[in-house]
Design a protein around this motif. Structure first.
Motif, PDB file in Angstrom:
ATOM      1  N   TYR A  43       0.833  -1.210   0.000  1.00  0.00           N
ATOM      2  CA  TYR A  43       0.000   0.000   0.000  1.00  0.00           C
ATOM      3  C   TYR A  43       0.864   1.256   0.000  1.00  0.00           C
ATOM      4  O   TYR A  43       0.604   2.201  -0.739  1.00  0.00           O
ATOM      5  N   LYS A  44       1.908   1.274   0.817  1.00  0.00           N
ATOM      6  CA  LYS A  44       2.796   2.438   0.874  1.00  0.00           C
ATOM      7  C   LYS A  44       3.502   2.663  -0.458  1.00  0.00           C
ATOM      8  O   LYS A  44       3.650   3.807  -0.897  1.00  0.00           O
ATOM      9  N   GLU A  45       3.947   1.597  -1.111  1.00  0.00           N
ATOM     10  CA  GLU A  45       4.617   1.742  -2.406  1.00  0.00           C
ATOM     11  C   GLU A  45       3.662   2.298  -3.456  1.00  0.00           C
ATOM     12  O   GLU A  45       4.033   3.161  -4.252  1.00  0.00           O
ATOM     13  N   LYS A  46       2.422   1.816  -3.458  1.00  0.00           N
ATOM     14  CA  LYS A  46       1.452   2.301  -4.439  1.00  0.00           C
ATOM     15  C   LYS A  46       1.104   3.765  -4.199  1.00  0.00           C
ATOM     16  O   LYS A  46       1.009   4.550  -5.151  1.00  0.00           O
ATOM     17  N   THR A  47       0.893   4.157  -2.947  1.00  0.00           N
ATOM     18  CA  THR A  47       0.565   5.558  -2.678  1.00  0.00           C
ATOM     19  C   THR A  47       1.754   6.463  -2.985  1.00  0.00           C
ATOM     20  O   THR A  47       1.569   7.578  -3.485  1.00  0.00           O
ATOM     21  N   GLN A  48       2.977   6.002  -2.735  1.00  0.00           N
ATOM     22  CA  GLN A  48       4.166   6.794  -3.061  1.00  0.00           C
ATOM     23  C   GLN A  48       4.287   6.965  -4.574  1.00  0.00           C
ATOM     24  O   GLN A  48       4.587   8.057  -5.060  1.00  0.00           O
ATOM     25  N   ALA A  49       4.031   5.893  -5.327  1.00  0.00           N
ATOM     26  CA  ALA A  49       4.100   5.976  -6.786  1.00  0.00           C
ATOM     27  C   ALA A  49       3.018   6.914  -7.318  1.00  0.00           C
ATOM     28  O   ALA A  49       3.275   7.705  -8.234  1.00  0.00           O
ATOM     29  N   PHE A  50       1.818   6.855  -6.750  1.00  0.00           N
ATOM     30  CA  PHE A  50       0.731   7.746  -7.173  1.00  0.00           C
ATOM     31  C   PHE A  50       1.100   9.200  -6.894  1.00  0.00           C
ATOM     32  O   PHE A  50       0.908  10.073  -7.727  1.00  0.00           O
ATOM     33  N   HIS A  51       1.660   9.453  -5.709  1.00  0.00           N
ATOM     34  CA  HIS A  51       2.060  10.812  -5.335  1.00  0.00           C
ATOM     35  C   HIS A  51       3.165  11.325  -6.250  1.00  0.00           C
ATOM     36  O   HIS A  51       3.105  12.455  -6.741  1.00  0.00           O
TER      37      HIS A  51
END
Length: 146
Positions: free
Chosen positions: A46-54
């Motif tokens: 989840y953290k990797e996906k939100t970081q990539a989205f940001h």
């Protein structure tokens, strides 16, 4: 007598064998550890996906030395006026430092100062390189036929 009998029945029904109780408890702890590890892995995903989205939605600001930029004035509080711009400048980029720090040069006061790179944007001012010639159709020079 009846109360003692019920208590005895409950105690008899409980697993009083310590080896079986210990094995059951170890199994429960192992299941709990598996659930905790799975939750940890899901949290990392989840953290990797939100970081990539940001990071995908951040505009890249590639400045070069000598570029003209505008600086955002976030301290404009007292009577700002409705149509007054919060962007000041233009300033020249003197040096790009690590972690998003930009060193600017003010040509008016001949001073340099450092600001966060998020507070600056490129200045696209009017730079006329040559004058344009405008002809109306009626005024256009006509070639003579020979």
């Amino acid at each position: 007598m009846e109360i003692e009998h019920r208590a005895y029945w409950v105690v008899k029904r409980c697993n009083m064998d310590l080896t079986e109780a210990g094995a059951a408890r170890k199994l429960q702890l192992e299941e709990l550890e598996c659930l905790r590890n799975e939750a940890y892995e899901n949290d990392q995903i989840y953290k990797e996906k939100t970081q990539a989205f940001h990071d995908h939605h951040i505009r890249k600001k590639d400045f070069q030395d000598g570029d003209e930029v505008l600086l955002y004035n976030s301290r404009l509080r007292f009577m700002p006026g409705k149509l007054r711009s919060r962007w000041e400048g233009p300033f020249k980029v003197k040096e790009i430092k690590p972690y998003g720090v930009v060193e600017l040069f003010d040509p008016k006061s001949e001073a340099t100062f450092k600001v966060n790179g998020h507070r600056v944007k490129k200045y696209h001012g009017y730079k006329l390189q040559r004058e344009l010639e405008v002809f109306l159709l009626g005024d256009a020079p006509q070639e003579e036929e020979v």
